[in-house]
Design a protein around this motif. Structure first.
Motif, PDB file in Angstrom:
ATOM      1  N   ILE A 136      68.037  18.024  64.371  1.00  0.00           N
ATOM      2  CA  ILE A 136      67.970  17.412  65.710  1.00  0.00           C
ATOM      3  C   ILE A 136      66.534  17.434  66.204  1.00  0.00           C
ATOM      4  CG2 ILE A 136      68.712  17.599  68.113  1.00  0.00           C
ATOM      5  CD1 ILE A 136      71.328  18.829  67.090  1.00  0.00           C
ATOM      6  N   ILE A 137      65.967  16.258  66.404  1.00  0.00           N
ATOM      7  CA  ILE A 137      64.595  16.114  66.898  1.00  0.00           C
ATOM      8  C   ILE A 137      64.573  16.175  68.424  1.00  0.00           C
ATOM      9  CG2 ILE A 137      62.529  14.650  66.928  1.00  0.00           C
ATOM     10  CD1 ILE A 137      63.277  15.718  64.151  1.00  0.00           C
ATOM     11  N   GLU A 138      65.552  15.542  69.023  1.00  0.00           N
ATOM     12  CA  GLU A 138      65.618  15.499  70.483  1.00  0.00           C
ATOM     13  C   GLU A 138      67.074  15.393  70.909  1.00  0.00           C
ATOM     14  OE1 GLU A 138      64.571  12.297  74.007  1.00  0.00           O
ATOM     15  OE2 GLU A 138      63.095  12.531  72.392  1.00  0.00           O
ATOM     16  N   GLU A 139      67.414  16.084  71.996  1.00  0.00           N
ATOM     17  CA  GLU A 139      68.763  15.984  72.544  1.00  0.00           C
ATOM     18  C   GLU A 139      68.680  16.064  74.065  1.00  0.00           C
ATOM     19  OE1 GLU A 139      73.247  17.765  71.768  1.00  0.00           O
ATOM     20  OE2 GLU A 139      71.507  18.835  70.985  1.00  0.00           O
ATOM     21  N   ASN A 140      69.317  15.114  74.719  1.00  0.00           N
ATOM     22  CA  ASN A 140      69.269  15.059  76.182  1.00  0.00           C
ATOM     23  C   ASN A 140      70.647  15.316  76.770  1.00  0.00           C
ATOM     24  OD1 ASN A 140      66.451  14.279  76.532  1.00  0.00           O
ATOM     25  ND2 ASN A 140      67.052  12.365  75.544  1.00  0.00           N
ATOM     26  N   ARG A 141      70.703  16.254  77.683  1.00  0.00           N
ATOM     27  CA  ARG A 141      71.962  16.569  78.356  1.00  0.00           C
ATOM     28  C   ARG A 141      71.836  16.236  79.841  1.00  0.00           C
ATOM     29  NH1 ARG A 141      75.174  19.267  74.921  1.00  0.00           N
ATOM     30  NH2 ARG A 141      74.229  20.351  73.144  1.00  0.00           N
ATOM     31  N   PRO A 142      72.962  16.018  80.515  1.00  0.00           N
ATOM     32  CA  PRO A 142      72.917  15.630  81.927  1.00  0.00           C
ATOM     33  C   PRO A 142      72.192  16.646  82.806  1.00  0.00           C
ATOM     34  CG  PRO A 142      75.109  15.278  81.028  1.00  0.00           C
ATOM     35  CD  PRO A 142      74.333  16.032  79.980  1.00  0.00           C
ATOM     36  N   ILE A 143      71.326  16.126  83.667  1.00  0.00           N
ATOM     37  CA  ILE A 143      70.654  16.941  84.686  1.00  0.00           C
ATOM     38  C   ILE A 143      71.017  16.336  86.039  1.00  0.00           C
ATOM     39  CG2 ILE A 143      68.453  17.719  85.638  1.00  0.00           C
ATOM     40  CD1 ILE A 143      67.271  17.431  82.822  1.00  0.00           C
ATOM     41  N   VAL A 144      71.717  17.098  86.853  1.00  0.00           N
ATOM     42  CA  VAL A 144      72.130  16.619  88.171  1.00  0.00           C
ATOM     43  C   VAL A 144      71.551  17.550  89.236  1.00  0.00           C
ATOM     44  CG1 VAL A 144      74.069  16.107  89.686  1.00  0.00           C
ATOM     45  CG2 VAL A 144      74.245  15.625  87.240  1.00  0.00           C
ATOM     46  N   THR A 145      70.800  16.970  90.177  1.00  0.00           N
ATOM     47  CA  THR A 145      70.149  17.746  91.241  1.00  0.00           C
ATOM     48  C   THR A 145      70.894  17.548  92.555  1.00  0.00           C
ATOM     49  OG1 THR A 145      68.022  17.337  90.147  1.00  0.00           O
ATOM     50  CG2 THR A 145      67.962  18.174  92.417  1.00  0.00           C
ATOM     51  N   PRO A 146      71.444  18.605  93.152  1.00  0.00           N
ATOM     52  CA  PRO A 146      72.119  18.454  94.452  1.00  0.00           C
ATOM     53  C   PRO A 146      71.093  18.111  95.542  1.00  0.00           C
ATOM     54  CG  PRO A 146      72.684  20.545  93.380  1.00  0.00           C
ATOM     55  CD  PRO A 146      71.502  19.987  92.664  1.00  0.00           C
ATOM     56  N   VAL A 147      71.290  16.974  96.215  1.00  0.00           N
ATOM     57  CA  VAL A 147      70.328  16.545  97.242  1.00  0.00           C
ATOM     58  C   VAL A 147      70.988  16.206  98.574  1.00  0.00           C
ATOM     59  CG1 VAL A 147      68.651  15.669  95.563  1.00  0.00           C
ATOM     60  CG2 VAL A 147      70.436  14.136  96.446  1.00  0.00           C
ATOM     61  N   LEU A 148      72.312  16.115  98.592  1.00  0.00           N
ATOM     62  CA  LEU A 148      73.026  15.653  99.778  1.00  0.00           C
ATOM     63  C   LEU A 148      74.368  16.372  99.836  1.00  0.00           C
ATOM     64  CD1 LEU A 148      72.308  13.324 101.819  1.00  0.00           C
ATOM     65  CD2 LEU A 148      73.829  11.857 100.480  1.00  0.00           C
ATOM     66  N   SER A 149      74.897  16.565 101.023  1.00  0.00           N
ATOM     67  CA  SER A 149      76.189  17.241 101.122  1.00  0.00           C
ATOM     68  C   SER A 149      77.306  16.335 100.617  1.00  0.00           C
ATOM     69  CB  SER A 149      76.475  17.644 102.574  1.00  0.00           C
ATOM     70  OG  SER A 149      76.863  16.511 103.336  1.00  0.00           O
ATOM     71  N   PRO A 150      78.352  16.912 100.016  1.00  0.00           N
ATOM     72  CA  PRO A 150      79.502  16.106  99.577  1.00  0.00           C
ATOM     73  C   PRO A 150      80.144  15.343 100.739  1.00  0.00           C
ATOM     74  CG  PRO A 150      79.616  18.314  98.642  1.00  0.00           C
ATOM     75  CD  PRO A 150      78.506  18.329  99.651  1.00  0.00           C
ATOM     76  N   GLN A 151      80.098  15.937 101.947  1.00  0.00           N
ATOM     77  CA  GLN A 151      80.723  15.295 103.104  1.00  0.00           C
ATOM     78  C   GLN A 151      79.982  14.010 103.497  1.00  0.00           C
ATOM     79  OE1 GLN A 151      79.857  18.582 103.003  1.00  0.00           O
ATOM     80  NE2 GLN A 151      81.912  19.464 102.716  1.00  0.00           N
ATOM     81  N   THR A 152      78.656  14.093 103.607  1.00  0.00           N
ATOM     82  CA  THR A 152      77.871  12.901 103.944  1.00  0.00           C
ATOM     83  C   THR A 152      78.019  11.837 102.862  1.00  0.00           C
ATOM     84  OG1 THR A 152      76.268  14.143 105.263  1.00  0.00           O
ATOM     85  CG2 THR A 152      75.529  12.036 104.370  1.00  0.00           C
ATOM     86  N   SER A 153      77.992  12.267 101.608  1.00  0.00           N
ATOM     87  CA  SER A 153      78.129  11.327 100.485  1.00  0.00           C
ATOM     88  C   SER A 153      79.468  10.603 100.551  1.00  0.00           C
ATOM     89  CB  SER A 153      78.010  12.069  99.150  1.00  0.00           C
ATOM     90  OG  SER A 153      76.776  12.729  99.055  1.00  0.00           O
ATOM     91  N   TYR A 154      80.538  11.363 100.848  1.00  0.00           N
ATOM     92  CA  TYR A 154      81.856  10.738 100.903  1.00  0.00           C
ATOM     93  C   TYR A 154      81.946   9.752 102.063  1.00  0.00           C
ATOM     94  CZ  TYR A 154      86.649   9.681 101.774  1.00  0.00           C
ATOM     95  OH  TYR A 154      87.795   8.975 102.001  1.00  0.00           O
ATOM     96  N   ILE A 155      81.410  10.118 103.214  1.00  0.00           N
ATOM     97  CA  ILE A 155      81.451   9.214 104.373  1.00  0.00           C
ATOM     98  C   ILE A 155      80.729   7.904 104.033  1.00  0.00           C
ATOM     99  CG2 ILE A 155      80.592   8.867 106.732  1.00  0.00           C
ATOM    100  CD1 ILE A 155      81.172  11.882 107.201  1.00  0.00           C
ATOM    101  N   MET A 156      79.589   8.013 103.336  1.00  0.00           N
ATOM    102  CA  MET A 156      78.875   6.796 102.931  1.00  0.00           C
ATOM    103  C   MET A 156      79.693   5.991 101.930  1.00  0.00           C
ATOM    104  SD  MET A 156      76.298   6.160 104.649  1.00  0.00           S
ATOM    105  CE  MET A 156      76.030   4.699 103.670  1.00  0.00           C
ATOM    106  N   THR A 157      80.336   6.663 100.989  1.00  0.00           N
ATOM    107  CA  THR A 157      81.201   5.967 100.035  1.00  0.00           C
ATOM    108  C   THR A 157      82.306   5.225 100.775  1.00  0.00           C
ATOM    109  OG1 THR A 157      80.764   7.463  98.188  1.00  0.00           O
ATOM    110  CG2 THR A 157      82.873   6.304  98.160  1.00  0.00           C
ATOM    111  N   ASN A 158      82.895   5.895 101.766  1.00  0.00           N
ATOM    112  CA  ASN A 158      83.961   5.292 102.556  1.00  0.00           C
ATOM    113  C   ASN A 158      83.449   4.062 103.313  1.00  0.00           C
ATOM    114  OD1 ASN A 158      85.764   5.371 105.293  1.00  0.00           O
ATOM    115  ND2 ASN A 158      86.934   6.096 103.526  1.00  0.00           N
ATOM    116  N   LEU A 159      82.238   4.155 103.852  1.00  0.00           N
ATOM    117  CA  LEU A 159      81.635   3.008 104.536  1.00  0.00           C
ATOM    118  C   LEU A 159      81.370   1.866 103.556  1.00  0.00           C
ATOM    119  CD1 LEU A 159      79.070   4.739 106.943  1.00  0.00           C
ATOM    120  CD2 LEU A 159      81.136   3.492 107.600  1.00  0.00           C
TER     121      LEU A 159
END
Length: 311
Positions: free
Chosen positions: A173-196
């Motif tokens: 294996i020369i290179e392997e990339n795995r998911p990197i997720v950075t928390p930047v926003l609250s789940p509540q605000t994100s959901y309200i925007m999704t709902n909108l």
């Protein structure tokens, strides 16, 4: 993980990848970032903003006529050139009201909104004035999809992965990339925007996407003179975006808005990409409360309310 990427019409004629290398004005597709910032500054989907004429003498449009330059006051207007009066945040985003968005940005502050765009994944230079509300800054399609995916991920910003693994001839294996997720926003605000953004598809400029036949959220985008058309949207598990335009930035043609030119491409892709995926709803995180309100005034519903919705 990036499932698919189309960077142009014909690679033999142009190797320029418009999905990641092209930077274009996003128009109204940028508005969700303004609204996200507003939700975190005590706005709710039921908050009222008055859709009425605005004039800014200090924000000017430069008009060139017969070799002469003339500065005129900036008068932001809606696409249909009509004003709706008192408008809920939900209606303002669903119907993509320019004046409502400018007023929200004026209230929360340009710097505050820029910071939220950065958190969501927009890295391109951004205008430091109220034209930001109308998507005046040039961004890439990759940035836009990343930002919308952050809302889909309940506030976790994903780093796009194009190559999962590189292995040499001996199996090393020369290179392997795995998911990197950075928390930047609250789940509540994100959901309200999704709902909108679900409201954009259910009752707004993105209604064509209803034919997907499953819960989806998204936003259309159209720039001045119809040079660029966008649609960015997502379902649980998959976000995608489409942009349509000419490299020389000429007009697409009459009525070639985001809803007309870009959304059908997004819809065709999503129908095939989701064919084997089960229909899923967006999950409501703890801490989000629903209240029955008057759809027009945003006030709590009572016995005399004609049109009540849960907000």
């Amino acid at each position: 993980y990036v499932r698919a990427m189309i960077g142009g019409a014909d690679f033999s004629k142009s190797q320029f990848n418009r999905a990641v290398q092209s930077y274009r004005q996003s128009g109204s597709a940028f508005k969700p970032f303004i609204y996200t910032a507003a939700i975190d500054k005590n706005y709710t989907p039921a908050s009222i903003v008055v859709d009425s004429p605005l004039v800014f003498d200090n924000e000017t449009d430069k008009i060139v006529k017969e070799g002469e330059e003339k500065l005129e006051a900036w008068r932001p207007k809606n696409y249909d050139e009509q004003f709706a009066g008192p408008t809920t945040v939900r209606e303002g985003l669903a119907k993509s009201k320019n004046v409502v968005t400018v007023k929200i940005l004026q209230d929360i502050g340009v710097g505050y909104a820029v910071n939220y765009a950065r958190l969501l994944g927009i890295t391109s230079p951004l205008a430091n004035d109220l034209s930001l509300a109308l998507g005046s800054s040039a961004v890439s399609l990759q940035e836009m999809v990343t930002a919308f995916a952050t809302l889909a991920n309940y506030g976790g910003r994903p780093a796009p992965i194009y190559i999962t693994k590189i292995i040499d001839s001996s199996g090393r294996i020369i290179e392997e990339n795995r998911p990197i997720v950075t928390p930047v926003l609250s789940p509540q605000t994100s959901y309200i925007m999704t709902n909108l953004l679900q409201g954009v598809i259910e009752n707004g400029t993105g209604m064509r996407a209803r034919s997907l036949g499953r819960p989806a959220a998204g936003k259309t985008g159209t720039t001045n003179d119809l040079n660029d058309a966008w649609f960015i949207g997502y379902v649980p598990g998959l976000a995608a975006g489409s942009w349509v335009g000419y490299d020389d930035e000429r007009e697409l043609g009459a009525h070639e808005t985001g809803a007309m030119a870009a959304l059908p491409i997004w819809l065709k892709f999503m129908k095939e990409a989701l064919a084997d995926m089960p229909v899923r709803n967006f999950q409501v995180p703890e801490g989000v409360e629903f209240v029955k309100v008057d759809a027009k005034t945003g006030e709590p519903a009572n016995a005399e309310t004609h049109e009540a919705i849960f907000e």
